[in-house]
Design a protein around this motif. Structure first.
Motif, PDB file in Angstrom:
ATOM      1  N   PHE A  36      51.494  10.988  77.123  1.00  0.00           N
ATOM      2  CA  PHE A  36      52.034  12.043  78.013  1.00  0.00           C
ATOM      3  C   PHE A  36      52.252  13.320  77.186  1.00  0.00           C
ATOM      4  O   PHE A  36      52.886  13.167  76.128  1.00  0.00           O
ATOM      5  CB  PHE A  36      53.353  11.655  78.586  1.00  0.00           C
ATOM      6  N   GLU A  37      51.941  14.373  77.731  1.00  0.00           N
ATOM      7  CA  GLU A  37      52.107  15.949  76.961  1.00  0.00           C
ATOM      8  C   GLU A  37      53.403  16.299  77.663  1.00  0.00           C
ATOM      9  O   GLU A  37      53.406  16.364  79.187  1.00  0.00           O
ATOM     10  CB  GLU A  37      50.940  16.819  77.364  1.00  0.00           C
ATOM     11  N   LEU A  38      54.364  16.251  76.988  1.00  0.00           N
ATOM     12  CA  LEU A  38      55.820  16.289  77.786  1.00  0.00           C
ATOM     13  C   LEU A  38      55.940  17.777  78.121  1.00  0.00           C
ATOM     14  O   LEU A  38      56.574  18.005  79.455  1.00  0.00           O
ATOM     15  CB  LEU A  38      57.037  16.122  76.630  1.00  0.00           C
ATOM     16  N   SER A  39      55.354  18.741  77.885  1.00  0.00           N
ATOM     17  CA  SER A  39      55.454  20.169  78.459  1.00  0.00           C
ATOM     18  C   SER A  39      54.506  20.387  79.655  1.00  0.00           C
ATOM     19  O   SER A  39      54.678  21.172  80.217  1.00  0.00           O
ATOM     20  CB  SER A  39      55.201  21.002  77.436  1.00  0.00           C
ATOM     21  N   ALA A  40      53.865  19.346  79.911  1.00  0.00           N
ATOM     22  CA  ALA A  40      53.090  19.208  81.032  1.00  0.00           C
ATOM     23  C   ALA A  40      53.818  18.686  82.418  1.00  0.00           C
ATOM     24  O   ALA A  40      53.177  18.617  83.304  1.00  0.00           O
ATOM     25  CB  ALA A  40      51.526  18.693  80.942  1.00  0.00           C
ATOM     26  N   PHE A  41      55.055  18.235  82.238  1.00  0.00           N
ATOM     27  CA  PHE A  41      55.886  17.804  83.410  1.00  0.00           C
ATOM     28  C   PHE A  41      57.057  18.797  83.104  1.00  0.00           C
ATOM     29  O   PHE A  41      57.887  18.809  82.323  1.00  0.00           O
ATOM     30  CB  PHE A  41      56.025  16.158  83.021  1.00  0.00           C
ATOM     31  N   ALA A  42      57.629  18.831  84.638  1.00  0.00           N
ATOM     32  CA  ALA A  42      58.897  19.418  84.731  1.00  0.00           C
ATOM     33  C   ALA A  42      59.688  18.368  85.532  1.00  0.00           C
ATOM     34  O   ALA A  42      59.563  17.845  86.368  1.00  0.00           O
ATOM     35  CB  ALA A  42      58.506  20.755  85.506  1.00  0.00           C
ATOM     36  N   HIS A  43      61.105  18.548  85.050  1.00  0.00           N
ATOM     37  CA  HIS A  43      62.094  17.946  85.841  1.00  0.00           C
ATOM     38  C   HIS A  43      62.315  18.553  87.271  1.00  0.00           C
ATOM     39  O   HIS A  43      62.332  19.911  87.222  1.00  0.00           O
ATOM     40  CB  HIS A  43      63.423  18.163  84.982  1.00  0.00           C
ATOM     41  N   ARG A 101      49.892  20.488  86.120  1.00  0.00           N
ATOM     42  CA  ARG A 101      48.544  20.645  86.197  1.00  0.00           C
ATOM     43  C   ARG A 101      47.806  19.311  86.435  1.00  0.00           C
ATOM     44  O   ARG A 101      48.534  18.096  86.500  1.00  0.00           O
ATOM     45  CB  ARG A 101      47.703  21.458  85.028  1.00  0.00           C
ATOM     46  N   ARG A 102      46.581  19.513  86.938  1.00  0.00           N
ATOM     47  CA  ARG A 102      45.655  18.431  87.067  1.00  0.00           C
ATOM     48  C   ARG A 102      45.420  17.742  85.756  1.00  0.00           C
ATOM     49  O   ARG A 102      45.019  18.463  84.646  1.00  0.00           O
ATOM     50  CB  ARG A 102      44.469  18.739  87.782  1.00  0.00           C
ATOM     51  N   GLN A 103      45.723  16.437  85.422  1.00  0.00           N
ATOM     52  CA  GLN A 103      45.502  15.976  84.076  1.00  0.00           C
ATOM     53  C   GLN A 103      45.397  14.404  84.353  1.00  0.00           C
ATOM     54  O   GLN A 103      45.583  13.758  85.349  1.00  0.00           O
ATOM     55  CB  GLN A 103      46.910  16.198  83.218  1.00  0.00           C
ATOM     56  N   THR A 104      44.798  13.783  83.071  1.00  0.00           N
ATOM     57  CA  THR A 104      44.881  12.184  82.894  1.00  0.00           C
ATOM     58  C   THR A 104      45.731  11.852  81.918  1.00  0.00           C
ATOM     59  O   THR A 104      45.686  12.595  80.790  1.00  0.00           O
ATOM     60  CB  THR A 104      43.350  11.802  82.618  1.00  0.00           C
ATOM     61  N   VAL A 105      46.496  10.687  82.283  1.00  0.00           N
ATOM     62  CA  VAL A 105      47.345  10.283  80.796  1.00  0.00           C
ATOM     63  C   VAL A 105      47.080   8.902  80.746  1.00  0.00           C
ATOM     64  O   VAL A 105      46.561   7.891  81.589  1.00  0.00           O
ATOM     65  CB  VAL A 105      48.884  10.332  81.459  1.00  0.00           C
ATOM     66  N   ARG A 143      44.134   4.456  82.189  1.00  0.00           N
ATOM     67  CA  ARG A 143      44.262   6.001  82.843  1.00  0.00           C
ATOM     68  C   ARG A 143      44.918   6.132  83.919  1.00  0.00           C
ATOM     69  O   ARG A 143      44.641   5.453  84.894  1.00  0.00           O
ATOM     70  CB  ARG A 143      42.775   6.556  82.631  1.00  0.00           C
ATOM     71  N   PHE A 144      45.862   7.128  84.138  1.00  0.00           N
ATOM     72  CA  PHE A 144      46.446   7.438  85.237  1.00  0.00           C
ATOM     73  C   PHE A 144      46.026   8.999  85.532  1.00  0.00           C
ATOM     74  O   PHE A 144      46.326   9.799  84.746  1.00  0.00           O
ATOM     75  CB  PHE A 144      47.825   7.175  85.295  1.00  0.00           C
ATOM     76  N   GLY A 145      45.517   9.377  86.773  1.00  0.00           N
ATOM     77  CA  GLY A 145      45.122  10.606  87.015  1.00  0.00           C
ATOM     78  C   GLY A 145      46.592  11.369  87.904  1.00  0.00           C
ATOM     79  O   GLY A 145      47.081  10.845  88.717  1.00  0.00           O
ATOM     80  N   PHE A 146      46.729  12.495  87.655  1.00  0.00           N
ATOM     81  CA  PHE A 146      47.834  13.395  88.102  1.00  0.00           C
ATOM     82  C   PHE A 146      47.060  14.582  88.858  1.00  0.00           C
ATOM     83  O   PHE A 146      46.194  15.265  88.281  1.00  0.00           O
ATOM     84  CB  PHE A 146      48.646  13.922  87.428  1.00  0.00           C
TER      85      PHE A 146
END
Ligand code: AVJ
Length: 313
Positions: free
Chosen positions: A225-232, A251-255, A261-264
């Motif tokens: 997880f890129e922590l800065s790519a998720f907001a509270h 943003r659209r991303q895969t973790v 792999r989980f797509g967002f």
């Protein structure tokens, strides 16, 4: 102090990977809030409790102090005291001092928190028999103390608000078989602005607490997880009577987590916590369905928080 080992293995790691994979596989991604409380998360939660906006802890402490004698009378001096969650807090100490229980059974998902609590209590109350139980109260727990003794279950902090009403019903049915009385702290329904501020504090501590769940997944499950790519994101869901906390993908991303792999999508969220709020009457009705009679109700002066004294029927 006679400290006894009970509850066998710590449950904190056994289901983490499975729960994370399952939660991220649903159409509405979700993670169980019980995983917030690793060492870093517990430190952040302690900071939340001191925030000016987070009234919950202070309101409950104030009402507990103010009504301590009556609370102890209701619980019954010398009883078996079973506490769900924590056990390290000031409120537990107040209650132990006032009640002088014959045995104290703190139940917590974190073996670390339990150990610290037991050591602290041993220093402060050398006469107290402490029987810590490592366990997760979303599943039935066996209390390793003799039955037939009068007992009281103490469930402070509005932790019951993390459960859905159906889960709360199941929890209440379980405690009904463990003790004849229940003391449960419940956050009250109130102005949505007050609730919103409490879960969107200006210092960003609640946001850090929420994001720490992703950091924990990275640390313990090798996630990326890129922590800065998720907001509270937290809001009061009025019709459902609950605060919802989410982590929103910016943003659209895969973790990748645990080799999966989980797509967002951009804007897609992980639902991380519910915090249900109940009016006194609503909670009494919920307790009645689980076989409890409402005996006592204590509130703080500002009507922010309620402590219910319930008796098994
Ligand atoms: C410990 C579950 C009662 O729901 O208010 C605090 C946890 N989450 N801020 C709550 C929490 C965000 C807290 N409980």
């Amino acid at each position: 102090m006679a400290r006894e080992r009970a509850g066998a293995r710590p449950l904190e790691l056994s289901g983490f990977r499975e729960d994370v994979v399952a939660g991220l596989s649903h159409p509405q991604k979700s993670l169980p809030p019980k995983y917030f409380y690793d060492a870093a998360g517990s430190r952040l939660f302690a900071r939340i409790c001191r925030l000016p906006e987070y009234y919950v802890t202070r309101a409950e402490l104030a009402l507990t102090r103010r009504h301590l004698a009556a609370i102890a009378r209701f619980a019954g001096r010398g009883c078996q005291l079973i506490e769900y969650g924590s056990g390290e807090g000031i409120k537990s100490r107040l209650l132990i001092r006032a009640l002088r229980p014959s045995v104290y059974v703190p139940i917590d998902i974190s073996a670390h928190a339990l150990g610290a609590a037991a050591r602290g209590l041993a220093r402060e109350f050398p006469w107290l028999r402490v029987v810590p139980v490592a366990g997760d109260f979303s599943r039935p727990i066996d209390i390793p103390v003799r039955h037939g003794k009068p007992g009281v279950v103490y469930f402070p902090g509005s932790t019951i608000g993390n459960l859905t009403p159906e889960e709360a019903h199941a929890f209440l049915c379980m405690t009904r078989d463990q003790a004849e009385r229940l003391l449960v702290g419940v956050d009250l329904k109130k102005d949505a602005n007050v609730l919103h501020a409490a879960y969107n504090d200006s210092r960003g501590v609640t946001a850090a607490f929420n994001v720490n769940l992703l950091a924990r997944i990275n640390r313990e499950l090798g996630g990326d997880f890129e922590l800065s790519a998720f907001a509270h994101y937290a809001f009061y869901n009025v019709p459902l009577g609950r605060i919802e906390m989410h982590l929103v993908s910016l943003r659209r991303q895969t973790v990748r987590v645990a080799k999966r792999r989980f797509g967002f999508e951009r804007g897609e969220s992980i639902h991380t916590e519910n915090s249900y709020k109940y009016s006194a009457e609503e909670f009494q009705a919920l307790a009645a369905r689980a076989g409890y009679a409402a005996k006592k109700l204590w509130e703080d002066r500002q009507g922010l928080f309620a402590l219910h004294g319930l008796q098994a029927r």
